[in-house]
Design an enzyme around this catalytic site. Structure first.
Site, PDB file in Angstrom:
ATOM      1  N   ASN A   1       0.834  -1.333   0.051  1.00  0.00           N
ATOM      2  CA  ASN A   1      -0.057  -0.019  -0.175  1.00  0.00           C
ATOM      3  C   ASN A   1       0.877   1.101  -0.082  1.00  0.00           C
ATOM      4  O   ASN A   1       0.477   2.356   0.257  1.00  0.00           O
ATOM      5  CB  ASN A   1      -0.833   0.075   1.285  1.00  0.00           C
TER       6      ASN A   1
ATOM      7  N   ARG B   1       3.351   7.373  11.297  1.00  0.00           N
ATOM      8  CA  ARG B   1       2.636   6.885  12.718  1.00  0.00           C
ATOM      9  C   ARG B   1       2.547   8.051  13.717  1.00  0.00           C
ATOM     10  O   ARG B   1       3.225   8.778  13.771  1.00  0.00           O
ATOM     11  CB  ARG B   1       3.731   6.023  13.257  1.00  0.00           C
TER      12      ARG B   1
ATOM     13  N   GLN C   1      -5.088   3.479  18.405  1.00  0.00           N
ATOM     14  CA  GLN C   1      -6.018   3.376  17.315  1.00  0.00           C
ATOM     15  C   GLN C   1      -7.077   2.318  17.584  1.00  0.00           C
ATOM     16  O   GLN C   1      -6.525   1.318  17.957  1.00  0.00           O
ATOM     17  CB  GLN C   1      -5.405   3.175  15.925  1.00  0.00           C
TER      18      GLN C   1
HETATM   19  P1  NDP Z   1      10.538   2.192   3.636  1.00  0.00           P
HETATM   20  O1  NDP Z   1      11.240   1.216   4.691  1.00  0.00           O
HETATM   21  O2  NDP Z   1      10.501   2.064   2.213  1.00  0.00           O
HETATM   22  O3  NDP Z   1      11.362   3.582   4.185  1.00  0.00           O
HETATM   23  C1  NDP Z   1      11.296   4.162   5.184  1.00  0.00           C
HETATM   24  C2  NDP Z   1      12.558   4.970   5.226  1.00  0.00           C
HETATM   25  O4  NDP Z   1      12.706   5.796   6.494  1.00  0.00           O
HETATM   26  C3  NDP Z   1      13.896   4.342   4.859  1.00  0.00           C
HETATM   27  O5  NDP Z   1      14.704   5.022   3.811  1.00  0.00           O
HETATM   28  C4  NDP Z   1      14.713   4.483   6.191  1.00  0.00           C
HETATM   29  O6  NDP Z   1      15.900   4.747   6.042  1.00  0.00           O
HETATM   30  C5  NDP Z   1      14.175   5.726   6.712  1.00  0.00           C
HETATM   31  N1  NDP Z   1      14.153   6.223   7.948  1.00  0.00           N
HETATM   32  C6  NDP Z   1      14.220   5.495   9.314  1.00  0.00           C
HETATM   33  N2  NDP Z   1      14.493   6.219  10.168  1.00  0.00           N
HETATM   34  C7  NDP Z   1      14.884   7.338   9.808  1.00  0.00           C
HETATM   35  C8  NDP Z   1      15.295   8.606  10.513  1.00  0.00           C
HETATM   36  N3  NDP Z   1      15.262   8.523  11.714  1.00  0.00           N
HETATM   37  N4  NDP Z   1      15.128   9.936   9.869  1.00  0.00           N
HETATM   38  C9  NDP Z   1      14.994   9.858   8.418  1.00  0.00           C
HETATM   39  N5  NDP Z   1      14.922   8.644   7.727  1.00  0.00           N
HETATM   40  C10 NDP Z   1      14.620   7.400   8.499  1.00  0.00           C
HETATM   41  O7  NDP Z   1       8.922   2.287   4.094  1.00  0.00           O
HETATM   42  P2  NDP Z   1       7.588   2.609   3.680  1.00  0.00           P
HETATM   43  O8  NDP Z   1       8.098   4.127   2.878  1.00  0.00           O
HETATM   44  O9  NDP Z   1       7.119   1.715   2.821  1.00  0.00           O
HETATM   45  O10 NDP Z   1       6.900   3.300   4.765  1.00  0.00           O
HETATM   46  C11 NDP Z   1       7.325   4.110   5.785  1.00  0.00           C
HETATM   47  C12 NDP Z   1       6.204   4.073   7.010  1.00  0.00           C
HETATM   48  O11 NDP Z   1       5.043   4.582   6.542  1.00  0.00           O
HETATM   49  C13 NDP Z   1       6.148   2.767   7.507  1.00  0.00           C
HETATM   50  O12 NDP Z   1       7.032   2.382   8.407  1.00  0.00           O
HETATM   51  C14 NDP Z   1       4.866   3.035   8.133  1.00  0.00           C
HETATM   52  O13 NDP Z   1       4.925   3.407   9.644  1.00  0.00           O
HETATM   53  C15 NDP Z   1       4.115   3.753   7.473  1.00  0.00           C
HETATM   54  N6  NDP Z   1       2.998   3.275   6.667  1.00  0.00           N
HETATM   55  C16 NDP Z   1       1.874   4.149   6.977  1.00  0.00           C
HETATM   56  C17 NDP Z   1       0.724   3.571   6.264  1.00  0.00           C
HETATM   57  C18 NDP Z   1      -0.675   4.195   6.362  1.00  0.00           C
HETATM   58  O14 NDP Z   1      -1.636   3.318   6.005  1.00  0.00           O
HETATM   59  N7  NDP Z   1      -0.763   5.512   6.824  1.00  0.00           N
HETATM   60  C19 NDP Z   1       0.963   2.222   5.234  1.00  0.00           C
HETATM   61  C20 NDP Z   1       2.183   2.009   4.776  1.00  0.00           C
HETATM   62  C21 NDP Z   1       3.353   2.518   5.687  1.00  0.00           C
HETATM   63  P3  NDP Z   1      16.949   3.326   6.011  1.00  0.00           P
HETATM   64  O15 NDP Z   1      16.583   2.712   4.816  1.00  0.00           O
HETATM   65  O16 NDP Z   1      18.498   3.800   5.982  1.00  0.00           O
HETATM   66  O17 NDP Z   1      16.755   2.452   7.343  1.00  0.00           O
END
Ligand code: NDP
Length: 387
Positions: free
Chosen positions: A147, A285, A314
């Site tokens: 998603n 989140r 939630q």
């Molecule tokens: P990804 O794993 O593709 O991307 C997350 C990115 O965040 C990675 O590039 C990671 O870096 C980076 N990151 C982690 N910690 C930090 C930080 N402290 N500062 C900056 N960047 C950081 O995840 P998605 O894009 O698929 O999803 C992201 C989040 O969105 C999920 O964890 C979830 O909580 C939320 N989500 C919400 C949904 C909704 O329905 N509202 C549905 C799906 C997801 P690195 O790769 O180096 O770790």
């Protein structure tokens, strides 16, 4: 034979199945990085149906019962007398969606003596105590990418909606008014604004790609830089930290996972370094933002708007202050549960269960915890022992 407990959100108030607005949904075969969409051997639902609610059962009942398993589906998940707590005692598999999470605490995990597999039908397993799952040797899996584009579309919608003052203007129409001045006194063009994303992973980079044609200045921060050619293609500026990025932005979208580093990252101190009248869109989140700091910033005018679909807890209680704070565009947690997304993560859940019962490996990209350690996507995104 196994017992599977599936915690899903309630049916629509006017009954199930709903009258569908459309007859079909387009098929997506691959995600932008080339990963294939879920590929179970079969599905027992029509893509486009409402699957994420109790009567939708993620389309799993025929498949599971035909193999002699027991499927319990409930929305009742809180408190010691909840159906979830009662059924946990002998459950082998627990499935829930982040939109209506079964909070799998250490206490619940310890009590569920037969528990072997926890599936997040969606993305984000922060509602599960991963350390407790690691200690018990429980496998945790989610449907990576299912998603991500759905959320990215929601982010773009919310940014435009806040900046252009869409929701209050729509309300004037519902109220029978034609109050143009009232509508436009908070309405701006997004064009030429500075828009930054906290994290440029699957969702964050999809947001950047979708915003580029709007003629905005793009910014991002992430733990790792995007390839130089991607930065160039998007014309996006990298900032080493969130603290460095937010003062230059008019709009900030949060797309990082919740972990100790990001919990309450957006507090009074950080928000006060932003330009007066900035906007925040958080679909990652709820706990990444300090709840009361957001309310204070909207009331003082430091923030011009806040939108998102993620809350803590939630479902949010009726008196949650984000329901009534000024200039917000909140929805319940829906961005990743469009009918299009449901078709993918229901198929992904089925794929994981087929692998589980046939003792075949679950796709590496779906794994969060396996064999007493973080694994697959989990090894990349989460930190063991961080709680
Ligand atoms: P990804 O794993 O593709 O991307 C997350 C990115 O965040 C990675 O590039 C990671 O870096 C980076 N990151 C982690 N910690 C930090 C930080 N402290 N500062 C900056 N960047 C950081 O995840 P998605 O894009 O698929 O999803 C992201 C989040 O969105 C999920 O964890 C979830 O909580 C939320 N989500 C919400 C949904 C909704 O329905 N509202 C549905 C799906 C997801 P690195 O790769 O180096 O770790």
């Amino acid at each position: 034979m196994s017992k599977i407990v599936c915690v899903l959100y309630d049916d629509p108030v006017d009954g199930y199945p709903p009258a569908y607005a459309r007859d079909e949904i387009p098929t997506v075969e691959r995600y932008p990085d080339g990963q294939t969409t879920p590929s179970p051997k079969a599905i027992d639902f029509t893509p486009g149906e409402l699957l994420g609610c109790v009567s939708g059962e993620l389309g799993l009942r025929n498949f599971l019962e035909s193999q002699g398993n027991t499927l319990v589906v409930t929305s009742d998940k809180e408190g010691p007398d909840s159906v979830l707590d009662r059924e946990l005692e002998d459950a082998e598999v627990v499935i829930s969606q982040p939109f209506w999470p079964a909070y799998m605490t250490r206490e619940r995990i310890q009590r569920a003596k037969n528990l072997k597999l926890i599936i997040t039908a969606g993305i984000g397993s922060d509602h599960i105590d991963l350390d407790a799952a690691i200690e018990r040797g429980i496998t945790v899996a989610e449907i990576t990418y299912s998603n991500s584009i759905s959320v990215a579309e929601h982010v773009v919608m919310m940014i435009l909606s806040l900046v252009r003052n869409y929701l209050p203007s729509h309300q004037w129409v519902l109220d029978g008014g034609w109050n143009i001045a009232d509508c436009v006194k908070r309405s701006y063009d997004l064009e030429a604004m500075h828009v930054g994303t906290v994290a440029a992973g699957r969702i964050g980079s999809a947001v950047l790609r979708r915003l580029k044609p709007f003629g905005v200045h793009l910014h991002y921060t992430d733990k790792h830089r995007l390839p130089a050619e991607v930065e160039e293609e998007l014309g996006v500026t990298f900032h080493p930290t969130t603290q460095d990025m937010v003062p230059v932005c008019d709009v900030v979208t949060i797309n990082a996972p919740l972990h100790p580093e990001t919990e309450h990252l957006f507090n009074d101190e950080l928000i006060n370094t932003m330009k007066r009248g900035s906007y925040i869109v958080n679909t990652a989140r709820g706990k990444i933002c300090d709840r009361d700091a957001i309310v204070r910033a909207l009331e003082s005018g430091q923030l011009a708007g806040y939108a998102g679909d993620v809350w803590y807890p939630q479902p949010a209680p009726p008196d949650h202050p984000w329901r009534t704070m000024p200039h917000h565009g909140m929805t319940p947690h829906i961005s990743g549960s469009s009918l299009s997304a449901q078709a993918r993560y229901a198929a992904g859940t089925r794929e994981i269960l087929e692998c589980w019962f046939e003792e075949r490996p679950i796709r590496e990209e779906y794994l969060i915890v396996q064999g007493g350690a973080l694994a697959g996507a989990g090894a990349h995104s989460y930190t063991a022992g961080a709680r």
